[in-house]
Design a protein around this motif. Structure first.
Motif, PDB file in Angstrom:
ATOM      1  N   LEU A 130       0.801  -1.104   0.155  1.00  0.00           N
ATOM      2  CA  LEU A 130      -0.028  -0.133  -0.473  1.00  0.00           C
ATOM      3  C   LEU A 130       0.903   1.411  -0.028  1.00  0.00           C
ATOM      4  CD1 LEU A 130      -3.056   0.927   0.428  1.00  0.00           C
ATOM      5  CD2 LEU A 130      -2.232   0.981   2.833  1.00  0.00           C
ATOM      6  N   GLU A 131       0.813   2.039  -1.135  1.00  0.00           N
ATOM      7  CA  GLU A 131       1.651   2.969  -1.498  1.00  0.00           C
ATOM      8  C   GLU A 131       0.967   4.182  -0.822  1.00  0.00           C
ATOM      9  OE1 GLU A 131       4.602   2.885  -3.948  1.00  0.00           O
ATOM     10  OE2 GLU A 131       5.440   1.540  -3.570  1.00  0.00           O
ATOM     11  N   GLN A 132       1.115   5.903  -0.196  1.00  0.00           N
ATOM     12  CA  GLN A 132       0.209   6.777   0.228  1.00  0.00           C
ATOM     13  C   GLN A 132       1.312   8.025   0.040  1.00  0.00           C
ATOM     14  OE1 GLN A 132      -3.385   5.037   2.193  1.00  0.00           O
ATOM     15  NE2 GLN A 132      -4.344   6.788   1.206  1.00  0.00           N
ATOM     16  N   LYS A 133       0.606   9.447   0.355  1.00  0.00           N
ATOM     17  CA  LYS A 133       1.006   9.985  -0.203  1.00  0.00           C
ATOM     18  C   LYS A 133       0.800  11.273   0.484  1.00  0.00           C
ATOM     19  CE  LYS A 133       4.813  13.240  -3.122  1.00  0.00           C
ATOM     20  NZ  LYS A 133       4.851  13.299  -4.554  1.00  0.00           N
ATOM     21  N   TRP A 134       0.712  12.367   1.127  1.00  0.00           N
ATOM     22  CA  TRP A 134       0.308  13.335   1.906  1.00  0.00           C
ATOM     23  C   TRP A 134       1.207  14.993   1.694  1.00  0.00           C
ATOM     24  CZ3 TRP A 134       0.245   8.780   4.271  1.00  0.00           C
ATOM     25  CH2 TRP A 134      -0.737   7.904   4.214  1.00  0.00           C
ATOM     26  N   GLU A 135       0.682  15.638   1.888  1.00  0.00           N
ATOM     27  CA  GLU A 135       1.213  16.821   1.353  1.00  0.00           C
ATOM     28  C   GLU A 135       1.297  18.225   2.532  1.00  0.00           C
ATOM     29  OE1 GLU A 135       3.254  18.128  -0.650  1.00  0.00           O
ATOM     30  OE2 GLU A 135       3.152  16.285  -2.548  1.00  0.00           O
ATOM     31  N   VAL A 136       1.852  17.968   3.111  1.00  0.00           N
ATOM     32  CA  VAL A 136       1.968  18.734   4.307  1.00  0.00           C
ATOM     33  C   VAL A 136       2.410  19.730   4.346  1.00  0.00           C
ATOM     34  CG1 VAL A 136       1.413  16.655   5.852  1.00  0.00           C
ATOM     35  CG2 VAL A 136       3.507  17.644   5.586  1.00  0.00           C
ATOM     36  N   PRO A 137       2.775  21.042   4.227  1.00  0.00           N
ATOM     37  CA  PRO A 137       2.705  22.498   4.051  1.00  0.00           C
ATOM     38  C   PRO A 137       2.912  22.669   5.292  1.00  0.00           C
ATOM     39  CG  PRO A 137       1.410  22.156   2.095  1.00  0.00           C
ATOM     40  CD  PRO A 137       1.258  20.857   2.940  1.00  0.00           C
ATOM     41  N   GLY A 138       3.839  23.571   5.375  1.00  0.00           N
ATOM     42  CA  GLY A 138       4.075  24.221   6.929  1.00  0.00           C
ATOM     43  C   GLY A 138       4.004  23.444   8.761  1.00  0.00           C
ATOM     44  N   ALA A 139       3.847  22.528   8.186  1.00  0.00           N
ATOM     45  CA  ALA A 139       3.485  21.730   9.514  1.00  0.00           C
ATOM     46  C   ALA A 139       5.081  21.369   9.863  1.00  0.00           C
ATOM     47  CB  ALA A 139       3.007  19.919   9.693  1.00  0.00           C
ATOM     48  N   THR A 140       5.125  20.968  10.968  1.00  0.00           N
ATOM     49  CA  THR A 140       6.502  20.354  12.171  1.00  0.00           C
ATOM     50  C   THR A 140       6.386  19.422  12.738  1.00  0.00           C
ATOM     51  OG1 THR A 140       5.265  22.486  13.790  1.00  0.00           O
ATOM     52  CG2 THR A 140       7.535  23.285  12.139  1.00  0.00           C
ATOM     53  N   ALA A 141       5.360  18.347  12.919  1.00  0.00           N
ATOM     54  CA  ALA A 141       5.276  17.955  13.406  1.00  0.00           C
ATOM     55  C   ALA A 141       4.316  16.245  12.894  1.00  0.00           C
ATOM     56  CB  ALA A 141       4.490  17.417  15.432  1.00  0.00           C
ATOM     57  N   LEU A 142       4.362  15.807  13.110  1.00  0.00           N
ATOM     58  CA  LEU A 142       3.664  14.235  12.897  1.00  0.00           C
ATOM     59  C   LEU A 142       3.654  13.513  14.080  1.00  0.00           C
ATOM     60  CD1 LEU A 142       2.217  12.639  10.532  1.00  0.00           C
ATOM     61  CD2 LEU A 142       4.567  11.942   9.879  1.00  0.00           C
ATOM     62  N   GLU A 143       1.781  13.016  14.526  1.00  0.00           N
ATOM     63  CA  GLU A 143       2.176  11.831  15.338  1.00  0.00           C
ATOM     64  C   GLU A 143       1.514   9.880  14.816  1.00  0.00           C
ATOM     65  OE1 GLU A 143      -1.269  13.313  18.105  1.00  0.00           O
ATOM     66  OE2 GLU A 143      -0.772  15.697  17.751  1.00  0.00           O
ATOM     67  N   LEU A 144       2.381   9.046  15.075  1.00  0.00           N
ATOM     68  CA  LEU A 144       2.271   8.554  14.746  1.00  0.00           C
ATOM     69  C   LEU A 144       1.417   7.114  16.039  1.00  0.00           C
ATOM     70  CD1 LEU A 144       5.154   7.641  13.189  1.00  0.00           C
ATOM     71  CD2 LEU A 144       3.105   8.438  12.160  1.00  0.00           C
ATOM     72  N   ASP A 145      -0.365   6.468  15.138  1.00  0.00           N
ATOM     73  CA  ASP A 145      -1.086   6.189  16.762  1.00  0.00           C
ATOM     74  C   ASP A 145      -0.752   4.424  15.793  1.00  0.00           C
ATOM     75  OD1 ASP A 145      -1.827   7.417  17.820  1.00  0.00           O
ATOM     76  OD2 ASP A 145      -3.675   8.022  17.657  1.00  0.00           O
ATOM     77  N   GLY A 146      -0.290   3.455  16.717  1.00  0.00           N
ATOM     78  CA  GLY A 146      -1.200   2.253  16.593  1.00  0.00           C
ATOM     79  C   GLY A 146      -0.270   1.199  15.490  1.00  0.00           C
ATOM     80  N   LEU A 147       1.609   1.854  15.739  1.00  0.00           N
ATOM     81  CA  LEU A 147       2.279   0.762  14.381  1.00  0.00           C
ATOM     82  C   LEU A 147       2.276  -0.515  15.323  1.00  0.00           C
ATOM     83  CD1 LEU A 147       4.622   4.071  13.983  1.00  0.00           C
ATOM     84  CD2 LEU A 147       2.347   2.887  12.547  1.00  0.00           C
ATOM     85  N   ARG A 148       3.010  -1.183  14.715  1.00  0.00           N
ATOM     86  CA  ARG A 148       3.025  -2.434  15.040  1.00  0.00           C
ATOM     87  C   ARG A 148       3.856  -3.514  13.904  1.00  0.00           C
ATOM     88  NH1 ARG A 148       0.333  -0.892  18.365  1.00  0.00           N
ATOM     89  NH2 ARG A 148      -1.291  -2.029  19.034  1.00  0.00           N
ATOM     90  N   GLY A 149       4.671  -4.286  14.061  1.00  0.00           N
ATOM     91  CA  GLY A 149       5.510  -4.775  13.033  1.00  0.00           C
ATOM     92  C   GLY A 149       6.632  -4.060  12.768  1.00  0.00           C
TER      93      GLY A 149
END
Lengths: 442, 66
Positions: free
Chosen positions: A114-133
């Motif tokens: 699965l490949e996806q891309k999101w543009e995030v201009p101006g953002a300085t942080a990313l929250e990641l939830d529920g990562l496994r593996g």
């Protein structure tokens, strides 16, 4: 007729509840929990039986049967199994490493990328939830978050594998204070297991906040910091911002080339830290091995039996089992240990204070060292160059001071002062309650 | 001394029943002290003998007294 104890059925229910929780919560490690807390089974079992017997005695009734050879054998077996599991979980080379997670021996492995891309201009942080593996997060140039998720399913046919893979979805939200990426899993009670291998490329400037994660995480090449709350193995490299890790039951935490502070709170069998510009603060339990080196800022380490505060650590510091080694520390050092320890202090440049309950302290001072070492029960061994200036005061309450710096060995009782009063050379003060001080030439 | 089916147990019998549970609890506590407080089993195991002895002394005292 004597009745049976109620402990066995109650224990069976508790065991069922624990196993159920482990099935529902993938971040719970039953093995680690058993290795840490199994003695409570003995305490609760014995207390329960005591209460049963006393209650029966007070009420004038017959209690359950007397605990006999079977109980003793069960206790011995439990002590044996618990000690082995504790030793292995404390060890760097746990036996579970030899059994990869492939429980499913039948079927074929199907992969669903699965490949996806999101543009995030101006953002300085990313929250990641529920990562496994397995998941890797890498900082790159640009303004987009690129996700590559490989879902591998071992199943008898592609259809059931697809069904299982579809239950793992990725959600991205940019409506809160920070963009949030979450991996969602619909609850399944049976069916093939999905292995997740996620690679995430984020703008290098990002700060990462990782929550509810478990597995094998690698983060590299970020100008921002990393906050982590979860379980699993962590490898961090080339992170410029502060790193804060709250780790439950980790096998290994490794970090290198950090441009700011590092804080670790939790449990990990192995901690390896190399080249840190800022302060280091580590506290927690079940550290089987800790290796620190190349730390410019102050270091604080609080383990079950060891407390260390080091002003700066251009050299290295290692704790493994009962062995503690500190080499090439700079500035003030405070080292306190409980229990039996083998402590070695080499070339510390500054004032060092070492206290230990039992065991042995070996010291090889640098010319600028000022060392205060104290042990309740055990030996202190100091290696000195007899042809260079030094000042030494040693006192032993119950034992000997052996000076092998002279041509013939000299043995003293009580206290000994050696060396001149000049400002040159190391200054060493030793105190032993019961044991021996030995001075040896380098 | 009562037989297993002779009715309620006396105090001495109750204390004698406690011998193994007390040792099991003590063993658990010693392991916990080793894991969490730095008191290693190789140092603390004689406590098992002391506790076992105390239970037996108590049992004897109750028998003599009772």
């Amino acid at each position: 007729m004597q009745r049976r104890s109620l402990f066995a059925p109650i224990f069976l229910m508790a065991l069922g509840a624990v196993l159920l929780a482990a099935n529902l919560r993938s971040d719970l490690s039953i093995g680690l929990a058993f290795a840490t807390y199994w003695p409570w089974i003995l305490v609760i079992w014995g207390s329960f039986r005591m209460v049963e017997h006393v209650a029966a005695g007070v009420m004038g009734q017959r209690g359950p049967r007397r605990m006999g050879a079977g109980a003793v054998l069960l206790t011995i077996f439990l002590c044996f199994a618990g000690s082995i599991s504790h030793a292995f979980y404390q060890s760097e080379h746990g036996w579970w490493r030899f059994f990869p997670e492939s429980h499913e021996f039948f079927g074929e492995v199907f992969e669903f990328p699965l490949e996806q891309k999101w543009e995030v201009p101006g953002a300085t942080a990313l929250e990641l939830d529920g990562l496994r593996g397995t998941f890797r997060v890498r900082g790159t140039e640009g303004d987009s978050v690129n996700l590559m998720l490989k879902r591998s399913v071992q199943a008898l046919d592609r259809e059931s594998a697809q069904d299982a893979a579809d239950e793992v979805e990725v959600s991205f939200s940019d409506t809160g204070s920070n963009p949030t990426l979450a991996v969602l899993r619909r609850r399944r009670t049976s069916g093939p297991r999905v292995r997740e291998d996620l690679t995430l490329e984020v703008p290098r400037r990002f700060n990462l906040m990782i929550r509810d994660a478990s597995g094998d995480l690698r983060v590299s090449e970020l100008e921002g910091g990393v906050k982590f709350d979860g379980a699993g193995d962590l490898r961090l490299s080339t992170i410029d911002g502060p790193v804060e890790l709250k780790v439950r039951s980790s096998g290994r935490v490794e970090a290198s080339d950090l441009g700011s502070s590092f804080r670790l709170d939790g449990s990990s069998r192995h901690v390896d830290l190399d080249r840190v510009v800022g302060a280091v603060d580590i506290k927690g339990n079940l550290f089987a091995k800790v290796q620190l080196g190349g730390i410019d800022g102050p270091t604080s380490l609080e383990m079950r039996r060891t407390l260390a505060r080091i002003h700066a650590l251009p050299g290295r510091f290692e704790v493994e089992g009962n062995r503690v080694e500190l080499e090439g520390a700079s500035g003030a050092v405070q080292l306190e240990s409980k229990g039996t320890r083998q402590i070695r202090l080499n070339s510390a440049r500054g004032t060092s204070r070492i206290t230990s309950e039992r065991g042995k302290i070996e010291i090889e001072p640098a010319d600028t060292s000022e060392i205060h070492a104290e042990i309740d029960r055990g030996n202190i061994e100091v290696r000195l160059n007899p042809y260079r200036p030094f000042r030494l005061e040693a006192s032993v309450k119950n034992g000997d001071i052996v000076n092998r710096l002279a041509d013939d060995d000299e043995t003293f009782k009580g206290s000994l002062e050696l060396g001149g009063n000049g400002p040159d050379g190391p200054s060493i003060q030793l105190k032993v309650g019961r044991g021996k001080v030995t001075l040896k030439p380098i | 001394m009562p037989t297993p089916d002779s009715g309620s147990p006396n105090m001495a019998e109750t204390v004698s029943y406690l011998f193994i549970p007390v040792l099991i609890v003590t063993t658990g506590i010693l392991f916990l002290a080793d894991y969490h407080y730095g008191w290693t089993l190789e140092e603390t195991w004689p406590i098992l003998l002391i506790i076992g002895g105390l239970v037996k002394v108590t049992e004897h005292a109750v028998r003599v007294g009772g």
